[in-house]
Design a protein around this motif. Structure first.
Motif, mmCIF file in Angstrom:
data_model
loop_
_atom_site.group_PDB
_atom_site.id
_atom_site.type_symbol
_atom_site.label_atom_id
_atom_site.label_comp_id
_atom_site.label_asym_id
_atom_site.label_seq_id
_atom_site.Cartn_x
_atom_site.Cartn_y
_atom_site.Cartn_z
ATOM 1 N N ASN A 110 -15.964 -37.994 -0.102
ATOM 2 C CA ASN A 110 -16.497 -38.376 -1.443
ATOM 3 C C ASN A 110 -15.164 -39.096 -2.209
ATOM 4 N N ASN A 111 -13.879 -38.191 -1.626
ATOM 5 C CA ASN A 111 -12.483 -38.722 -1.967
ATOM 6 C C ASN A 111 -11.893 -39.575 -1.115
ATOM 7 N N ASN A 112 -12.710 -39.828 -0.031
ATOM 8 C CA ASN A 112 -12.093 -40.926 1.089
ATOM 9 C C ASN A 112 -10.969 -40.254 1.977
ATOM 10 N N ASP A 113 -10.908 -38.786 1.849
ATOM 11 C CA ASP A 113 -9.902 -38.331 2.675
ATOM 12 C C ASP A 113 -10.161 -38.136 4.074
ATOM 13 N N ILE A 114 -11.685 -38.110 4.419
ATOM 14 C CA ILE A 114 -12.273 -38.087 5.647
ATOM 15 C C ILE A 114 -13.212 -38.972 5.763
ATOM 16 N N SER A 115 -13.783 -39.502 6.884
ATOM 17 C CA SER A 115 -14.835 -40.467 7.181
ATOM 18 C C SER A 115 -16.223 -39.715 7.161
ATOM 19 N N LYS A 116 -17.224 -40.428 7.031
ATOM 20 C CA LYS A 116 -18.563 -39.627 6.894
ATOM 21 C C LYS A 116 -18.847 -39.080 8.585
ATOM 22 N N ASP A 117 -18.458 -39.861 9.351
ATOM 23 C CA ASP A 117 -18.420 -39.541 10.802
ATOM 24 C C ASP A 117 -17.680 -38.177 11.152
ATOM 25 N N TYR A 118 -16.284 -38.123 10.923
ATOM 26 C CA TYR A 118 -15.615 -36.786 10.490
ATOM 27 C C TYR A 118 -16.266 -35.522 10.052
ATOM 28 N N GLY A 119 -16.923 -35.885 8.810
ATOM 29 C CA GLY A 119 -17.652 -34.972 8.154
ATOM 30 C C GLY A 119 -18.737 -34.368 8.985
ATOM 31 N N ASN A 120 -19.706 -35.478 9.392
ATOM 32 C CA ASN A 120 -20.747 -34.945 9.947
ATOM 33 C C ASN A 120 -20.558 -34.072 11.220
ATOM 34 N N VAL A 121 -19.496 -34.337 11.976
ATOM 35 C CA VAL A 121 -19.102 -33.404 13.076
ATOM 36 C C VAL A 121 -18.598 -32.189 12.688
ATOM 37 N N CYS A 122 -17.913 -32.007 11.391
ATOM 38 C CA CYS A 122 -17.543 -30.755 11.000
ATOM 39 C C CYS A 122 -18.728 -29.748 10.520
ATOM 40 N N LEU A 123 -19.734 -30.551 10.155
ATOM 41 C CA LEU A 123 -20.767 -29.555 9.763
ATOM 42 C C LEU A 123 -21.346 -28.753 10.859
ATOM 43 N N ILE A 124 -21.249 -29.219 11.922
ATOM 44 C CA ILE A 124 -21.765 -28.513 13.208
ATOM 45 C C ILE A 124 -21.139 -27.079 13.210
ATOM 46 N N PHE A 125 -19.991 -26.823 12.988
ATOM 47 C CA PHE A 125 -19.077 -25.568 13.157
ATOM 48 C C PHE A 125 -18.360 -24.855 12.012
ATOM 49 N N THR A 126 -19.158 -25.294 10.972
ATOM 50 C CA THR A 126 -18.450 -24.829 9.579
ATOM 51 C C THR A 126 -19.549 -23.885 8.572
ATOM 52 N N PHE A 127 -20.578 -23.292 9.365
ATOM 53 C CA PHE A 127 -21.595 -22.589 8.756
ATOM 54 C C PHE A 127 -21.121 -21.151 8.928
ATOM 55 N N PHE A 128 -20.887 -20.637 7.553
ATOM 56 C CA PHE A 128 -20.518 -19.111 7.684
ATOM 57 C C PHE A 128 -21.392 -18.599 6.331
ATOM 58 N N TYR B 6 -16.005 -29.202 19.708
ATOM 59 C CA TYR B 6 -16.174 -30.456 19.060
ATOM 60 C C TYR B 6 -14.881 -30.914 18.352
ATOM 61 N N LYS B 7 -13.834 -30.257 18.374
ATOM 62 C CA LYS B 7 -12.644 -30.714 17.561
ATOM 63 C C LYS B 7 -12.135 -32.042 18.440
ATOM 64 N N LYS B 8 -12.332 -31.979 19.636
ATOM 65 C CA LYS B 8 -11.783 -33.001 20.464
ATOM 66 C C LYS B 8 -12.566 -34.555 20.137
ATOM 67 N N GLU B 9 -13.709 -34.291 19.557
ATOM 68 C CA GLU B 9 -14.280 -35.528 18.861
ATOM 69 C C GLU B 9 -13.693 -36.186 17.668
ATOM 70 N N LEU B 10 -12.697 -35.324 16.953
ATOM 71 C CA LEU B 10 -12.217 -35.626 15.731
ATOM 72 C C LEU B 10 -10.785 -36.088 15.736
ATOM 73 N N PRO B 11 -10.229 -37.166 15.245
ATOM 74 C CA PRO B 11 -8.978 -37.589 15.323
ATOM 75 C C PRO B 11 -8.042 -36.578 14.872
ATOM 76 N N ASN B 12 -6.942 -36.396 15.275
ATOM 77 C CA ASN B 12 -5.685 -35.569 15.025
ATOM 78 C C ASN B 12 -5.175 -35.890 13.534
ATOM 79 N N ASN B 13 -5.900 -35.986 12.633
ATOM 80 C CA ASN B 13 -5.303 -36.664 11.347
ATOM 81 C C ASN B 13 -4.846 -35.359 10.358
ATOM 82 N N LYS B 14 -3.787 -35.698 9.699
ATOM 83 C CA LYS B 14 -3.570 -34.967 8.652
ATOM 84 C C LYS B 14 -3.374 -35.486 7.300
ATOM 85 N N TYR C 127 -24.161 -37.318 -0.879
ATOM 86 C CA TYR C 127 -23.031 -37.824 -0.294
ATOM 87 C C TYR C 127 -23.254 -38.959 0.959
ATOM 88 N N ASN C 128 -24.708 -38.750 1.094
ATOM 89 C CA ASN C 128 -25.342 -39.598 2.455
ATOM 90 C C ASN C 128 -24.634 -39.023 3.574
#
Length: 278
Positions: free
Chosen positions: A90-108, A146-154, A253-254
């Protein structure tokens, strides 16, 4: 046809609610108790803290944004992890595609809840520690893959203004949604079990599939290895109650729920396999 079947199902459920009012009342009280003592105290404060940390741009101190999301998800549990990802999108810090991939490995699961429930089920420190390691390791393996599918962004940029009142309001709204989800699935599972006279141990799977905590609390008279496998299965899948909570946040947030579901299925398979061979 689908619409008609849905209407018939809902009307049948309403009839069953009237027929099983005492059971519905007890299930509702049980759901509120679970939420009040096991969910709300941790989730309420964590969403507020995570909201403030995002506004302070803590993620900019990490080399990879995905690392920040992964670590914060471990600390905050679910559905806070979905909120973190959604907020960054929502803050445009990451893209929706980036966020979708993160959903795979962030459930705790809530770490305090996770340790407490495992200790209660097994009353054995080595087993509790082993299952904790397996649950966290299964997500870590997904992250490394899956992190290889994500850009190495900071992340860059300045901190945003902190609005404590808005953070509290967000946390309250999220917690009320979680409460409603827990009560709904607790009522549904007990009505199903009572209506179809589902006996133990089969009732465990109905409870665990719909509402994880209730399923875990039902694990009593099982073979120890089978109990370990069922436990990690319930915890890594999460139950439909948690899935509903997460989907509610993602829809706002779609973001795509199918990535979260994919992650839970993969994590469950990995965790069950690791449990079976150890």
């Amino acid at each position: 046809m689908k619409r008609k079947l849905t209407i018939i199902l809902i009307m049948t459920l309403i009839i069953l609610i009237f027929k099983n009012y005492e059971l519905v009342l007890k299930s509702t009280i049980d759901g509120v108790t679970i939420w009040l003592y096991k969910v709300f105290p941790y989730l309420f404060i964590m969403i507020i803290m995570q909201d403030i940390l995002i506004n302070l741009n803590l993620a900019s101190y990490f080399k990879r944004t995905s690392t920040y999301i992964f670590i914060m998800s471990i600390l905050s549990g679910s559905p806070s992890s979905a909120y973190i990802i959604s907020k960054l999108v929502n803050n445009n810090d990451i893209s929706k595609d980036y966020g979708n991939v993160c959903l795979i490995f962030t459930f705790f699961a809530n770490p305090l809840f996770l340790y407490t429930i495992l200790k209660l089920i097994f009353n054995n420190n080595p087993t509790t520690i082993k299952l904790l390691i397996i649950i966290y390791l299964s997500n870590l393996l997904l992250y490394l893959f899956y992190k290889k599918e994500l850009p190495n962004n900071k992340l860059k940029g300045k901190s945003k203004n902190i609005n404590l009142a808005l953070s509290i309001k967000t946390s309250i709204n999220t917690n009320l949604m979680v409460l409603g989800s827990i009560v709904f699935y607790l009522v549904i599972s007990n009505i199903i079990i009572n209506t179809f006279n589902i006996s133990y141990p089969y009732s465990i799977f109905v409870k665990g599939f719909l509402e994880m905590t209730q399923g875990l609390n039902s694990l009593i008279d099982c073979n120890i290895k089978l109990k370990e496998i069922i436990t990690v299965g319930f915890i890594t899948f999460g139950g439909l109650s948690i899935h509903t909570q997460v989907k509610c946040i993602l829809d706002e947030y779609n973001l795509s729920y199918k990535f979260f579901l994919k992650g839970r299925i993969l994590q469950m398979i990995i965790a069950i396999f690791l449990t079976a061979i150890t």
